[in-house]
Design an enzyme around this catalytic site. Structure first.
Site, PDB file in Angstrom:
ATOM      1  N   ASP A  12       0.794  -1.243   0.000  1.00 24.70           N
ATOM      2  CA  ASP A  12       0.000   0.000   0.000  1.00 24.70           C
ATOM      3  C   ASP A  12       0.824   1.290   0.000  1.00 24.70           C
ATOM      4  OD1 ASP A  12      -1.994  -1.888   0.198  1.00 24.70           O
ATOM      5  OD2 ASP A  12      -2.846  -1.167   2.080  1.00 24.70           O
ATOM      6  N   ASP A  50      -4.538  -0.778  -1.833  1.00 24.05           N
ATOM      7  CA  ASP A  50      -5.827  -0.592  -1.187  1.00 24.05           C
ATOM      8  C   ASP A  50      -6.751   0.010  -2.248  1.00 24.05           C
ATOM      9  OD1 ASP A  50      -6.949  -1.022   1.443  1.00 24.05           O
ATOM     10  OD2 ASP A  50      -7.048   1.151   1.742  1.00 24.05           O
ATOM     11  N   HIS A  52     -10.677   0.794  -2.842  1.00 21.06           N
ATOM     12  CA  HIS A  52     -12.068   0.833  -2.377  1.00 21.06           C
ATOM     13  C   HIS A  52     -13.013   1.472  -3.390  1.00 21.06           C
ATOM     14  CE1 HIS A  52     -10.597  -0.289   1.549  1.00 21.06           C
ATOM     15  NE2 HIS A  52      -9.945   0.844   1.742  1.00 21.06           N
ATOM     16  N   HIS A  56     -17.444   3.180   0.388  1.00 23.57           N
ATOM     17  CA  HIS A  56     -17.062   1.922   1.060  1.00 23.57           C
ATOM     18  C   HIS A  56     -17.468   1.942   2.541  1.00 23.57           C
ATOM     19  CE1 HIS A  56     -14.218  -1.170   2.666  1.00 23.57           C
ATOM     20  NE2 HIS A  56     -14.617  -1.768   1.556  1.00 23.57           N
ATOM     21  N   HIS A  84     -10.604   7.156   1.329  1.00 23.31           N
ATOM     22  CA  HIS A  84      -9.228   7.005   0.830  1.00 23.31           C
ATOM     23  C   HIS A  84      -9.156   5.895  -0.215  1.00 23.31           C
ATOM     24  CE1 HIS A  84      -9.578   3.872   3.879  1.00 23.31           C
ATOM     25  NE2 HIS A  84      -8.648   3.214   3.208  1.00 23.31           N
ATOM     26  N   LYS A 108      -7.116  -4.952  -2.940  1.00 23.77           N
ATOM     27  CA  LYS A 108      -7.925  -5.444  -1.814  1.00 23.77           C
ATOM     28  C   LYS A 108      -8.806  -4.327  -1.302  1.00 23.77           C
ATOM     29  CE  LYS A 108      -4.168  -4.309   1.267  1.00 23.77           C
ATOM     30  NZ  LYS A 108      -4.872  -3.253   1.985  1.00 23.77           N
ATOM     31  N   CYS A 153      -2.237  -2.568   7.681  1.00 27.92           N
ATOM     32  CA  CYS A 153      -2.125  -3.537   6.579  1.00 27.92           C
ATOM     33  C   CYS A 153      -0.869  -4.394   6.656  1.00 27.92           C
ATOM     34  CB  CYS A 153      -2.252  -2.827   5.246  1.00 27.92           C
ATOM     35  SG  CYS A 153      -3.962  -2.244   5.011  1.00 27.92           S
TER      36      CYS A 153
END
Ligand code: VGL
Ligand code: ZN
Length: 199
Positions: A12, A50, A52, A56, A84, A108, A153
């Site tokens: 990330d 990351d 989204h 989310h 984010h 993810k 994470c």
């Protein structure tokens, strides 16, 4: 010679986790040169992102709540974050100086209903991302992890990997933490408990 059974997992390193980003991690950008250099030591480099959808369920704005508070989800307590890493936005892009010539980019957190800190499982701890299968079929059993954020994470990925039987090393010099409510100390303890080598 890089060993064929070892991979570097770069977690990330995205604009929203770097200074100026929506969920900025202090010094998040400082690790980029060291991470780039470390890639030379590994036969396999995997990056995570990351990723989204807008709205989310991990976003405070989706619950009309303040960021950095918590809520109960069907899978347990969830920290509510500022919006984010929304898919396709500049905030979700990798830091501009990060080498992105890895073998695999795993995204993810795309399920609207479940957050996913770990590169292996979503936050329900059961829905797999597929990374385990990728590593096993390639004969990789040792992982070194770097990136953002140490206490979320990186921590979740390292503990999951150790539980799955991978030998895991976390290079904390090439990680940076969010550190809310003692989360960094708890993560360090948790990783060591799980048998992660924390350097
Ligand atoms: C992360 C909070 C929310 C991370 C991702 O990359 O550590 N933290 N989403
Ligand atoms: Zn996120």
């Amino acid at each position: 010679m890089p060993a064929p059974n070892e991979a570097l997992l770069v977690i990330d390193i995205q604009n929203d986790f770097c200074p100026g980003g929506a969920l900025a991690v202090t010094g998040g950008d400082e690790i980029v040169p060291g991470v780039n250099q470390l890639m030379d030591d590994f036969a396999t480099v995997i990056l995570t992102q990351d990723w989204h959808p807008a709205g989310h369920s991990s976003f405070a704005s989706s619950h009309k709540a303040e960021p950095f508070t918590t809520t109960q989800m069907p899978y347990g307590t969830q920290v509510l974050w500022p919006d984010h890493c929304i898919q396709g936005t500049e905030g979700a892009a990798f830091h501009k100086d990060l080498r992105v010539d890895g073998d695999l980019i795993i995204r993810k957190g795309f399920n609207p209903e479940i957050d996913s800190y770990s590169a292996f499982f979503e936050n329900d701890h059961t829905t797999p991302t597929g990374l385990e299968g990728y590593l096993r079929t390639r004969g990789i059993d040792r992982l070194t992890m770097v990136g953002l954020a140490t206490d979320f994470c990186v921590n979740f990925s390292a503990v999951d990997a150790a539980k799955l039987g991978f030998a895991v090393t976390v290079r904390t010099d090439l990680c940076r933490a969010i550190d809310m409510d003692g989360s960094l100390a708890a993560a360090m303890d948790g990783m060591k408990q799980a048998g992660v080598e924390v350097l």
